[in-house]
Enzyme design. Structure first.
Site, PDB file in Angstrom:
ATOM      1  N   CYS A  31      14.312   5.863  11.756  1.00 42.21           N
ATOM      2  CA  CYS A  31      15.333   5.311  10.876  1.00 42.21           C
ATOM      3  C   CYS A  31      15.859   3.981  11.410  1.00 42.21           C
ATOM      4  O   CYS A  31      15.682   3.651  12.576  1.00 42.21           O
ATOM      5  CB  CYS A  31      16.500   6.256  10.676  1.00 42.21           C
ATOM      6  SG  CYS A  31      16.031   7.929  10.201  1.00 42.21           S
ATOM      7  N   ARG A  77      10.155   1.152  12.024  1.00 41.97           N
ATOM      8  CA  ARG A  77      10.641   2.419  12.582  1.00 41.97           C
ATOM      9  C   ARG A  77      10.258   3.606  11.711  1.00 41.97           C
ATOM     10  O   ARG A  77      10.373   4.745  12.135  1.00 41.97           O
ATOM     11  CB  ARG A  77      12.161   2.353  12.761  1.00 41.97           C
ATOM     12  CG  ARG A  77      12.598   1.255  13.713  1.00 41.97           C
ATOM     13  CD  ARG A  77      14.100   1.157  13.818  1.00 41.97           C
ATOM     14  NE  ARG A  77      14.689   2.288  14.506  1.00 41.97           N
ATOM     15  CZ  ARG A  77      14.811   2.386  15.828  1.00 41.97           C
ATOM     16  NH1 ARG A  77      14.370   1.418  16.598  1.00 41.97           N
ATOM     17  NH2 ARG A  77      15.371   3.442  16.375  1.00 41.97           N
ATOM     18  N   TRP A 122      14.324   8.288   7.445  1.00 45.81           N
ATOM     19  CA  TRP A 122      13.126   9.115   7.610  1.00 45.81           C
ATOM     20  C   TRP A 122      13.592  10.552   7.509  1.00 45.81           C
ATOM     21  O   TRP A 122      14.388  11.018   8.320  1.00 45.81           O
ATOM     22  CB  TRP A 122      12.488   8.829   8.964  1.00 45.81           C
ATOM     23  CG  TRP A 122      11.114   9.385   9.152  1.00 45.81           C
ATOM     24  CD1 TRP A 122       9.932   8.845   8.738  1.00 45.81           C
ATOM     25  CD2 TRP A 122      10.776  10.594   9.854  1.00 45.81           C
ATOM     26  NE1 TRP A 122       8.880   9.641   9.133  1.00 45.81           N
ATOM     27  CE2 TRP A 122       9.363  10.719   9.816  1.00 45.81           C
ATOM     28  CE3 TRP A 122      11.509  11.580  10.519  1.00 45.81           C
ATOM     29  CZ2 TRP A 122       8.682  11.784  10.407  1.00 45.81           C
ATOM     30  CZ3 TRP A 122      10.841  12.644  11.096  1.00 45.81           C
ATOM     31  CH2 TRP A 122       9.445  12.731  11.031  1.00 45.81           C
ATOM     32  N   ASN A 173      21.639   8.040  12.124  1.00 46.39           N
ATOM     33  CA  ASN A 173      20.346   8.432  12.666  1.00 46.39           C
ATOM     34  C   ASN A 173      20.552   9.612  13.594  1.00 46.39           C
ATOM     35  O   ASN A 173      21.560   9.683  14.302  1.00 46.39           O
ATOM     36  CB  ASN A 173      19.715   7.290  13.479  1.00 46.39           C
ATOM     37  CG  ASN A 173      19.298   6.129  12.623  1.00 46.39           C
ATOM     38  OD1 ASN A 173      19.270   6.210  11.402  1.00 46.39           O
ATOM     39  ND2 ASN A 173      18.970   5.020  13.268  1.00 46.39           N
ATOM     40  N   GLY A 174      19.589  10.520  13.634  1.00 43.89           N
ATOM     41  CA  GLY A 174      19.684  11.669  14.519  1.00 43.89           C
ATOM     42  C   GLY A 174      19.875  12.958  13.748  1.00 43.89           C
ATOM     43  O   GLY A 174      19.683  13.015  12.524  1.00 43.89           O
ATOM     44  N   GLU A 210      -6.973   8.633  22.836  1.00 44.86           N
ATOM     45  CA  GLU A 210      -6.237   7.567  22.152  1.00 44.86           C
ATOM     46  C   GLU A 210      -6.990   7.085  20.920  1.00 44.86           C
ATOM     47  O   GLU A 210      -6.385   6.830  19.872  1.00 44.86           O
ATOM     48  CB  GLU A 210      -5.991   6.405  23.117  1.00 44.86           C
ATOM     49  CG  GLU A 210      -5.265   5.211  22.510  1.00 44.86           C
ATOM     50  CD  GLU A 210      -3.855   5.501  22.056  1.00 44.86           C
ATOM     51  OE1 GLU A 210      -3.287   4.683  21.310  1.00 44.86           O
ATOM     52  OE2 GLU A 210      -3.293   6.550  22.459  1.00 44.86           O
ATOM     53  N   LYS A 236      -5.460   7.175  17.137  1.00 41.48           N
ATOM     54  CA  LYS A 236      -5.310   5.991  16.286  1.00 41.48           C
ATOM     55  C   LYS A 236      -5.986   6.202  14.933  1.00 41.48           C
ATOM     56  O   LYS A 236      -5.471   5.774  13.890  1.00 41.48           O
ATOM     57  CB  LYS A 236      -5.900   4.762  16.984  1.00 41.48           C
ATOM     58  CG  LYS A 236      -5.010   4.200  18.075  1.00 41.48           C
ATOM     59  CD  LYS A 236      -3.757   3.581  17.482  1.00 41.48           C
ATOM     60  CE  LYS A 236      -2.754   3.213  18.561  1.00 41.48           C
ATOM     61  NZ  LYS A 236      -2.056   4.363  19.133  1.00 41.48           N
ATOM     62  N   GLU A 289      -3.696   8.469  12.945  1.00 42.39           N
ATOM     63  CA  GLU A 289      -2.458   7.795  12.551  1.00 42.39           C
ATOM     64  C   GLU A 289      -2.659   6.845  11.379  1.00 42.39           C
ATOM     65  O   GLU A 289      -1.829   6.774  10.466  1.00 42.39           O
ATOM     66  CB  GLU A 289      -1.907   6.977  13.732  1.00 42.39           C
ATOM     67  CG  GLU A 289      -1.252   7.780  14.825  1.00 42.39           C
ATOM     68  CD  GLU A 289      -0.741   6.891  15.946  1.00 42.39           C
ATOM     69  OE1 GLU A 289       0.349   7.160  16.452  1.00 42.39           O
ATOM     70  OE2 GLU A 289      -1.440   5.923  16.312  1.00 42.39           O
ATOM     71  N   HIS A 336     -18.346  23.730  24.818  1.00 46.33           N
ATOM     72  CA  HIS A 336     -17.384  24.823  24.793  1.00 46.33           C
ATOM     73  C   HIS A 336     -16.669  24.924  23.453  1.00 46.33           C
ATOM     74  O   HIS A 336     -15.544  25.432  23.395  1.00 46.33           O
ATOM     75  CB  HIS A 336     -16.380  24.652  25.935  1.00 46.33           C
ATOM     76  CG  HIS A 336     -16.996  24.749  27.290  1.00 46.33           C
ATOM     77  ND1 HIS A 336     -17.189  25.947  27.944  1.00 46.33           N
ATOM     78  CD2 HIS A 336     -17.498  23.796  28.110  1.00 46.33           C
ATOM     79  CE1 HIS A 336     -17.753  25.725  29.111  1.00 46.33           C
ATOM     80  NE2 HIS A 336     -17.956  24.424  29.239  1.00 46.33           N
ATOM     81  N   LYS A 355       8.362   4.643  14.541  1.00 47.90           N
ATOM     82  CA  LYS A 355       8.039   3.916  15.764  1.00 47.90           C
ATOM     83  C   LYS A 355       8.646   4.579  16.994  1.00 47.90           C
ATOM     84  O   LYS A 355       7.987   4.747  18.007  1.00 47.90           O
ATOM     85  CB  LYS A 355       8.537   2.473  15.653  1.00 47.90           C
ATOM     86  CG  LYS A 355       8.197   1.595  16.856  1.00 47.90           C
ATOM     87  CD  LYS A 355       6.705   1.427  17.021  1.00 47.90           C
ATOM     88  CE  LYS A 355       6.366   0.491  18.154  1.00 47.90           C
ATOM     89  NZ  LYS A 355       4.915   0.461  18.424  1.00 47.90           N
TER      90      LYS A 355
END
Length: 608
Positions: A2, A27, A75, A101-102, A481, A485, A488, A504, A603
């Site tokens: 947010c 964000r 958000w 926010n929170g 990573e 990506k 995302e 495995h 973010k």
């Protein structure tokens, strides 16, 4: 998560707030809104979706007279993303407006108490409960500052809050606890915001607020108080060194692409003051003992940075090192030994789980080291020592140059401690220093070719139903990573695996439309990666092999060979990383996705 911006001054507030909200879009958000004071009345305008929807609503309104206001990009946490749940929220009586926010953890209990008093609610949010809790404390003879503090003292959880009242039309009240909020000090104007870019065009003078502090701003004054006692708190503004040019696209199509191309300069900046006379010295570590053990705690991409660096600390500095996910670390009772240091890594310095891990480590008496990018952030203030990555502002939600900078600094820390302990062979220091000197130029020369190759691969594989990324040694966390990506940005399911684990379980996934991406640099583990590649091909699975120019003993036969230059030892990881970032970027572009603001992501993860 947010974005908050509040402004009071001499300029039209609403256009400035919208401008600030655009700079906070990175964000992550799914709705937005503003509240402004005009003719001593609170005017709230909210919209679902992107800021363009809010701007369309405001286009036909008279807003030019307002010089004080607050804005928010939300958000969703409590309640679905719609207009009624968007911020700002007004109190039932209409005398207060708030952005938040929170998460207020005890909001349901508070809501029951307020409902019993006849207060009605029009959203599903904890934030609307909070603004009504403040209004409930606001009785005749009680100043707004006291009412605000009283409501916050009764609230548990995390918050960054900004509050407006038409009774004090040129004043904004704000407070923070476990969520980022800071103050921008201007000339005849002042700001509150969740991050610096929101007001950076207007001032570089910043006051970093601590948990449990309340600020009151007018156009010409700012004051900070203790939440517990309302006693004044002495604070000083700090001058931020970077400017808006660093936070703008600079001609690139997306922030992410710009930030990938900034990685050569990031490497240069990270090493400039830490390599002198052919040796590495990390000044921030100079006055602290070399730890007998090291525990690295982080989330997401920062966790991968820690995994990548683990063998460097062990091989070069002889420090037994473990790497843990912060969200797991905080919910068990870790056994921390005397002399052990805990290194917490966070790009923003505000990651909620990582901050919680830091506080556990401090309670247990450990030396706490922080590695982050944001000056004045919570981790920077609470760690015993902070090492800054000096990457500059990273706007795209998907982290690129921040990870690059973390890897550089972690490598330098391993060299520093290895030298201090006498466990580092002199030739390793020489090779590392020489390699770091040439790496920025090598990467800069390679990046355009990486983008071209990534674009070709995106056209070929973007329609696949999933991907498997594999690597060994330090290439394993890079495989993790790379998979992250792709998930995302492209929304394609991708798995990152240690190559030796393929038999495995993951080998069951192999089929003709399921590509495997194998990181196969020319190192001691190359023959093992080659065997894994052949096992995939034997099951008719397409293979993309990221490898170095062919030479005797290092030949590969893959569906697609992606050749990148060779670099000394662990420095090859920076070229591999850039290739993986480019692949995810070009795949997302090919699919028409929102590259800089992927769906459902934020973010800075400042709540659990």
């Amino acid at each position: 998560m947010c974005g908050i911006i509040g402004y009071t001054g001499h300029r039209p507030a609403v256009p400035l707030i919208l401008e600030g909200l655009h700079r906070l879009e990175y964000r992550g958000y799914d709705s937005s809104g503003v509240c402004f004071v005009q003719n001593k009345e609170l005017n709230v305008v909210r919209a679902k979706g992107k800021l363009t929807a809010l701007e369309e609503k405001l286009a036909g309104m008279e807003i030019s007279l307002a010089t004080t206001g607050i804005g928010h990009t939300r958000w969703a946490t409590h309640g679905e993303p719609n207009e009624s749940n968007a911020h700002p929220h007004k109190s039932f009586a209409g005398n207060l407006s708030l952005v938040h926010n929170g998460i207020i953890e005890n909001y349901q209990e508070t809501k029951k108490e307020l409902l019993a008093k006849g207060i009605q609610f029009f959203s599903d949010t904890d934030s609307e409960v909070l603004v009504n809790a403040v209004a409930n404390e606001l009785r005749p003879g009680v100043p707004l500052l006291e009412a605000f503090a009283a409501a916050l003292r009764k609230s548990t959880g995390a918050y960054a809050v900004a509050l407006l009242s038409p009774d004090e039309p040129n004043t904004i009240y704000a407070a923070r606890h476990s969520a980022p909020l800071l103050l921008g000090v201007g000339m005849g104007e002042n700001f509150v915001a969740s991050d610096i870019p929101a007001f950076l065009p207007y001032t570089k003078d910043v006051v970093f607020l601590e948990d449990g502090e309340i600020v009151r701003i007018t156009p010409t004054t700012w004051e900070v108080f203790s939440l517990a006692t309302l006693a004044p708190v002495a604070k000083k503004a700090q001058r931020i060194q970077w400017d808006m040019q660093a936070a703008e696209k600079g001609g690139f199509r997306h922030f992410m692409l710009k930030e990938i191309f900034e990685q050569p300069s990031v490497i240069t900046n990270c090493t400039a003051s830490r390599i002198q006379g052919g040796s590495v010295n990390v000044p921030e570590l100079a006055q602290k003992p070399v730890p007998s053990r090291l525990r690295i705690v982080a989330c997401g991409t920062s966790f991968h940075a820690g995994m990548w660096a683990q063998p460097l600390f062990e091989e070069w500095a002889g420090i037994p090192t473990t790497v843990e996910i912060a969200s797991e670390f905080r919910y068990r009772n870790p056994i921390l030994e005397k002399g052990e240091a805990v290194l917490v890594i966070s790009q923003s310095g505000e990651t909620a789980d990582t901050l919680a891990a830091l506080r556990i480590a401090r309670e247990k008496g450990c030396l706490v080291l922080g590695l982050c990018n944001v000056v004045g952030s919570s981790i920077a203030r609470e760690a015993d020592t902070v090492v800054y990555t000096q990457a500059g502002p990273e706007i795209s939600v998907a982290s690129t140059k921040a990870l690059c900078s973390q890897m550089v600094v972690l490598l330098l820390m391993a060299l520093h401690w290895g030298k201090a302990k006498g466990t580092l062979a002199p030739e390793i220091m020489q090779q590392a220093v020489a390699g770091l000197a040439t790496l920025p130029g090598q990467l800069e020369e390679t990046l355009p070719n990486l983008q071209t190759e990534a674009k070709n691969l995106a056209w070929r594989f973007a329609a696949c139903k999933g991907m498997l990324f594999m690597g060994r040694g330090q290439a394993y966390p890079l495989a993790l990573e790379g998979a992250l990506k792709v998930k995302e940005l492209s929304y394609i399911h991708a798995e990152g695996y240690a190559s030796g684990e393929m038999k495995h379980g993951p080998i069951a996934l192999i089929e003709p439309d399921f590509p495997s991406f194998i990181l196969a640099p020319h190192d001691a583990l190359f023959p093992k990666n080659k065997s894994n590649l052949e096992e995939v091909q034997a099951r008719r699975g397409p293979v993309i092999a990221l490898t170095n120019p062919p030479k005797p003993g290092f030949e590969l036969n893959a569906t697609h060979l992606w050749i990148i230059p060779e670099a000394w030892g662990p420095l090859g990881g920076f070229l591999q990383l850039a290739a993986l970032q480019m692949l995810s970027y070009e795949t997302a572009c090919h699919l028409g996705n929102d590259v800089d603001q992927p769906r459902n992501l934020a973010k800075s993860v400042t709540v659990e």
